[in-house]
Enzyme design. Structure first.
Site, PDB file in Angstrom:
ATOM      1  N   LEU A 143      20.321  12.047 -19.444  1.00  0.00           N
ATOM      2  CA  LEU A 143      19.510  13.207 -19.127  1.00  0.00           C
ATOM      3  C   LEU A 143      18.588  13.456 -20.317  1.00  0.00           C
ATOM      4  O   LEU A 143      18.994  13.278 -21.462  1.00  0.00           O
ATOM      5  CB  LEU A 143      20.386  14.446 -18.887  1.00  0.00           C
ATOM      6  CG  LEU A 143      21.340  14.407 -17.688  1.00  0.00           C
ATOM      7  CD1 LEU A 143      22.154  15.699 -17.621  1.00  0.00           C
ATOM      8  CD2 LEU A 143      20.593  14.192 -16.378  1.00  0.00           C
ATOM      9  N   ASP A 144      17.356  13.859 -20.039  1.00  0.00           N
ATOM     10  CA  ASP A 144      16.445  14.187 -21.118  1.00  0.00           C
ATOM     11  C   ASP A 144      17.051  15.277 -21.995  1.00  0.00           C
ATOM     12  O   ASP A 144      17.874  16.079 -21.533  1.00  0.00           O
ATOM     13  CB  ASP A 144      15.105  14.677 -20.561  1.00  0.00           C
ATOM     14  CG  ASP A 144      14.397  13.611 -19.737  1.00  0.00           C
ATOM     15  OD1 ASP A 144      14.607  12.423 -20.022  1.00  0.00           O
ATOM     16  OD2 ASP A 144      13.639  13.982 -18.822  1.00  0.00           O
ATOM     17  N   LYS A 145      16.620  15.334 -23.240  1.00  0.00           N
ATOM     18  CA  LYS A 145      17.148  16.303 -24.196  1.00  0.00           C
ATOM     19  C   LYS A 145      17.200  17.713 -23.600  1.00  0.00           C
ATOM     20  O   LYS A 145      18.210  18.404 -23.702  1.00  0.00           O
ATOM     21  CB  LYS A 145      16.287  16.301 -25.457  1.00  0.00           C
ATOM     22  CG  LYS A 145      16.641  17.400 -26.453  1.00  0.00           C
ATOM     23  CD  LYS A 145      15.692  17.413 -27.635  1.00  0.00           C
ATOM     24  CE  LYS A 145      15.987  18.584 -28.561  1.00  0.00           C
ATOM     25  NZ  LYS A 145      15.047  18.653 -29.711  1.00  0.00           N
ATOM     26  N   THR A 147      16.997  18.695 -20.455  1.00  0.00           N
ATOM     27  CA  THR A 147      17.546  18.816 -19.103  1.00  0.00           C
ATOM     28  C   THR A 147      19.044  19.056 -19.230  1.00  0.00           C
ATOM     29  O   THR A 147      19.731  18.349 -19.962  1.00  0.00           O
ATOM     30  CB  THR A 147      17.290  17.546 -18.279  1.00  0.00           C
ATOM     31  OG1 THR A 147      15.876  17.356 -18.145  1.00  0.00           O
ATOM     32  CG2 THR A 147      17.909  17.650 -16.894  1.00  0.00           C
ATOM     33  N   ARG A 246      10.195  14.811 -12.934  1.00  0.00           N
ATOM     34  CA  ARG A 246       9.088  15.441 -13.651  1.00  0.00           C
ATOM     35  C   ARG A 246       7.765  14.758 -13.324  1.00  0.00           C
ATOM     36  O   ARG A 246       6.732  15.425 -13.113  1.00  0.00           O
ATOM     37  CB  ARG A 246       9.368  15.399 -15.149  1.00  0.00           C
ATOM     38  CG  ARG A 246      10.641  16.134 -15.549  1.00  0.00           C
ATOM     39  CD  ARG A 246      11.104  15.800 -16.954  1.00  0.00           C
ATOM     40  NE  ARG A 246      10.134  16.218 -17.956  1.00  0.00           N
ATOM     41  CZ  ARG A 246      10.222  15.898 -19.245  1.00  0.00           C
ATOM     42  NH1 ARG A 246      11.243  15.152 -19.675  1.00  0.00           N
ATOM     43  NH2 ARG A 246       9.315  16.311 -20.096  1.00  0.00           N
TER      44      ARG A 246
END
Length: 323
Positions: A143-145, A147, A246
Site C-alpha cells: 500500500l502506498d505510504k 494509503t 489513483r
C-alpha cells in the site's frame, strides 16, 4: 515446515527415477521452491547417500537417499524496531495488519527505517523462518505510504510462494474506499485502461493508450455523493498496478481528494461546496484511500480468510465534514 525443522530425508522410488533432482526435491518437500532448492544444491546443501550433490539437473536414482540440509536463515539487512501494529490475524505462516496512513511499507532511500518491514521484524522475531534464506517478512503486496488499510505479509516461504501466486493470478478479493472529486457517470462502472510510467514525469504513473502499459481494470460503485461535487466510492481491483485507483480516477477527471501526485490544481467541483466542506476537502493531507477488505485462501489450511476494517478517523472526519 520451518527452517528450524529440517526436511526429512527421502528415499527415491522407481517412479521418481529420471526426473531432475531439484524438481523431485521441491515436489517432495512441498514448502521450498525449485529455484530455492537449486541454489541450496549449488551451495552444497544436498546429500545423496551421504555425498554432496551440486547438479540440480542430475537425474534421480531409485533407492538413493536424498537429504537436504537447509542452513539457518541469515539476519535481514533491515533491523527490527518496536513499532506498534494493529494486528488483525497472525499464525505461524502469515500476519494481517491494518496499516495506518503515513507508514512506509519497505525501507528505501529517504525511509531507511521506521517502516512496516522494520515493525514486522521487531514484532515477529524468530517466528520469521526464512524466505529465500533470509530471515525477513515476505511483502507480497504494498500500500502506498499514505494509503491506510488491510495488508498481509508472509512469515514462511510456503506462505510467500502461495500468496505471491494468488496475487499474480488475481485470486484475491480486494476492496477500497475512496473520496473523489465530482460525481461519476455512471455511478457504477469500470475503468479499463493500461497503466505505465508517465513519459513526462517518471515519478508518476499514467494511463497509456498507445502500447507500453500493463492492463489495468478497476470496478467502482458510488456509495454516496455530496453537494454534486464529491463522491464516496468503493473500488474493487481486478489487477494490481502501481497507483492503479489513483491513476484511473485522475484520468477520468475524478482525482482522489488530497492526492499529492495526481491532483495538481483546485478542482472546478470545489466551487459547488459549502465553505466548511470545501476547506475540509482541499486541506485533507493525503489521498483519501483506504484498503477496506482483503480476502484470500490460507496457504496451509485452505481456509478462506476475509478481513474488513473501517476507514481511520481522519477519513471518517472528512466524510462528516463534507456531508
Amino acid at each position: 515446515m520451518t527452517q528450524d525443522i529440517q526436511p526429512a530425508p527421502v528415499i527415491a522410488t522407481v517412479g521418481d527415477a529420471g526426473q531432475r533432482t531439484d524438481r523431485f526435491m521441491a515436489d517432495t518437500i512441498g514448502t521450498l521452491s525449485r529455484s530455492r532448492i537449486k541454489s541450496l544444491m549449488e551451495a552444497g546443501h544436498l546429500l545423496r547417500d551421504g555425498v554432496v550433490l551440486r547438479d540440480p539437473a542430475d537425474p534421480v536414482r531409485a533407492g538413493m537417499r536424498y537429504e537436504l540440509r537447509v542452513p539457518a536463515a541469515a539476519p535481514a539487512t533491515p533491523q527490527g524496531q518496536d513499532i506498534a501494529l494493529d494486528i488483525l490475524f497472525e499464525d505461524r505462516d502469515l500476519i494481517v495488519i491494518d496499516k495506518p496512513a503515513g507508514l512506509v511499507v519497505h525501507p528505501a532511500p529517504g525511509n531507511e527505517d521506521g517502516t512496516l518491514v522494520n515493525a514486522l521484524l521487531g514484532h515477529c522475531g524468530d517466528s520469521l523462518t526464512g524466505i529465500g534464506g533470509e530471515r525477513r517478512p515476505g511483502i507480497v503486496h504494498r500500500l502506498d505510504k499514505d494509503t491506510s488499510g488491510v495488508m498481509v505479509a508472509a512469515k514462511t516461504e510456503l506462505a510467500h510462494q502461495a500468496l505471491s501466486a494468488a496475487f499474480a493470478s488475481r485470486d484475491i478479493e480486494r476492496a477500497y474506499q475512496a473520496v473523489c472529486w465530482g460525481v461519476l457517470t455512471p455511478t457504477t462502472g469500470s475503468f479499463d485502461g493500461a497503466i505505465g510510467r508517465d513519459r513526462r514525469d517518471r515519478k508518476r504513473m499514467a494511463v497509456i493508450s498507445n502500447g507500453g502499459g500493463k492492463h489495468a481494470l478497476t470496478h467502482y460503485r458510488t456509495l454516496d455523493t455530496f453537494h454534486g461535487s464529491l463522491s464516496h466510492v468503493e473500488c474493487k481491483l481486478a489487477t494490481g498496478r502501481t497507483h492503479q485507483i489513483r491513476v484511473h480516477f485522475a484520468h477520468a477527471g475524478h482525482a482522489l481528494v488530497g492526492d499529492p501526485t495526481y491532483l495538481r490544481r483546485i478542482p472546478a467541483a470545489a466551487r459547488g461546496l459549502p465553505a466548511d466542506a470545501r476547506a475540509a476537502a482541499l486541506d485533507f493531507p493525503r489521498q483519501a484511500l483506504h484498503a477496506a477488505r482483503l480476502g484470500f485462501v490460507h496457504p496451509r489450511t485452505g481456509e478462506h480468510l476475509l478481513f474488513e476494517t473501517q476507514p481511520p478517523r481522519d477519513f471518517q472526519d472528512l466524510l462528516a465534514a463534507i456531508g
